[in-house]
Design a protein around this motif. Structure first.
Motif, PDB file in Angstrom:
ATOM      1  N   ALA A 174     -50.081  66.464-104.854  1.00  0.00           N
ATOM      2  CA  ALA A 174     -50.457  67.878-104.803  1.00  0.00           C
ATOM      3  C   ALA A 174     -50.302  68.480-103.409  1.00  0.00           C
ATOM      4  O   ALA A 174     -50.507  69.673-103.225  1.00  0.00           O
ATOM      5  N   THR A 175     -49.929  67.674-102.435  1.00  0.00           N
ATOM      6  CA  THR A 175     -49.764  68.157-101.067  1.00  0.00           C
ATOM      7  C   THR A 175     -48.532  69.052-100.975  1.00  0.00           C
ATOM      8  O   THR A 175     -47.490  68.728-101.545  1.00  0.00           O
ATOM      9  N   PRO A 176     -48.626  70.168-100.254  1.00  0.00           N
ATOM     10  CA  PRO A 176     -47.459  71.049-100.111  1.00  0.00           C
ATOM     11  C   PRO A 176     -46.293  70.349 -99.409  1.00  0.00           C
ATOM     12  O   PRO A 176     -46.473  69.404 -98.640  1.00  0.00           O
ATOM     13  N   THR A 177     -45.105  70.849 -99.660  1.00  0.00           N
ATOM     14  CA  THR A 177     -43.889  70.223 -99.144  1.00  0.00           C
ATOM     15  C   THR A 177     -43.827  70.249 -97.621  1.00  0.00           C
ATOM     16  O   THR A 177     -43.386  69.276 -97.006  1.00  0.00           O
ATOM     17  N   ASN A 178     -44.274  71.340 -97.005  1.00  0.00           N
ATOM     18  CA  ASN A 178     -44.188  71.405 -95.546  1.00  0.00           C
ATOM     19  C   ASN A 178     -45.072  70.341 -94.888  1.00  0.00           C
ATOM     20  O   ASN A 178     -44.706  69.786 -93.851  1.00  0.00           O
ATOM     21  N   LEU A 179     -46.194  70.018 -95.496  1.00  0.00           N
ATOM     22  CA  LEU A 179     -47.041  68.956 -94.950  1.00  0.00           C
ATOM     23  C   LEU A 179     -46.418  67.583 -95.171  1.00  0.00           C
ATOM     24  O   LEU A 179     -46.553  66.691 -94.325  1.00  0.00           O
ATOM     25  N   LYS A 180     -45.714  67.419 -96.278  1.00  0.00           N
ATOM     26  CA  LYS A 180     -45.025  66.148 -96.518  1.00  0.00           C
ATOM     27  C   LYS A 180     -43.905  65.933 -95.507  1.00  0.00           C
ATOM     28  O   LYS A 180     -43.668  64.807 -95.062  1.00  0.00           O
ATOM     29  N   ILE A 181     -43.229  67.007 -95.132  1.00  0.00           N
ATOM     30  CA  ILE A 181     -42.165  66.899 -94.132  1.00  0.00           C
ATOM     31  C   ILE A 181     -42.756  66.505 -92.779  1.00  0.00           C
ATOM     32  O   ILE A 181     -42.203  65.660 -92.067  1.00  0.00           O
ATOM     33  N   ILE A 182     -43.885  67.089 -92.429  1.00  0.00           N
ATOM     34  CA  ILE A 182     -44.546  66.722 -91.175  1.00  0.00           C
ATOM     35  C   ILE A 182     -45.000  65.269 -91.229  1.00  0.00           C
ATOM     36  O   ILE A 182     -44.872  64.528 -90.242  1.00  0.00           O
ATOM     37  N   ASP A 183     -45.514  64.828 -92.376  1.00  0.00           N
ATOM     38  CA  ASP A 183     -45.915  63.426 -92.529  1.00  0.00           C
ATOM     39  C   ASP A 183     -44.728  62.485 -92.346  1.00  0.00           C
ATOM     40  O   ASP A 183     -44.848  61.432 -91.710  1.00  0.00           O
TER      41      ASP A 183
END
Length: 115
Positions: free
Chosen positions: A22-31
């Motif tokens: 459920a995490t937004p894509t922009n946060l996944k990219i930062i991760d």
């Protein structure tokens, strides 16, 4: 003492996976960027352990650059996260500008440390 079972571990992994989905894509990219920076630092440490640390300041510069970048990216992730109420007044563009400026300062210090 209660023993943990493999079912508990599977339930934990499943709940973490469903929450991260459920995490937004922009946060996944930062991760992903943070994981890459930490992985690069680990590769440098492994290389130093295998080959040696003759230019030690170069080794320190590389590792500190990776770790510093990862820390700054985590700070960016905290500021960009919509669920974080502390930074609700901070625009994502401002957070990214802070990230870029701090990275610039970090890498200027790293280059200065190299000599």
């Amino acid at each position: 003492m209660v023993k943990s079972t493999s079912k508990d571990a599977q339930d934990l992994f499943h709940s973490l996976h469903s929450a991260y989905t459920a995490t937004p894509t922009n946060l996944k990219i930062i991760d992903l960027y943070v994981c890459f920076a930490v992985f690069t630092a680990l590769i440098q440490v492994a290389y130093m352990a295998l080959v040696g640390s003759f230019p030690f300041n170069s080794f320190l510069s590389g590792v500190l650059s990776c770790i510093g970048t990862a820390v700054l990216a985590v700070c960016l992730r905290i500021q960009v996260n919509k669920e974080n109420k502390e930074f609700k007044d901070l625009a994502p563009e401002r957070a990214f500008a802070d990230f870029v400026l701090c990275n610039l300062v970090l890498h200027l210090v790293i280059i200065n440390f190299l000599g």
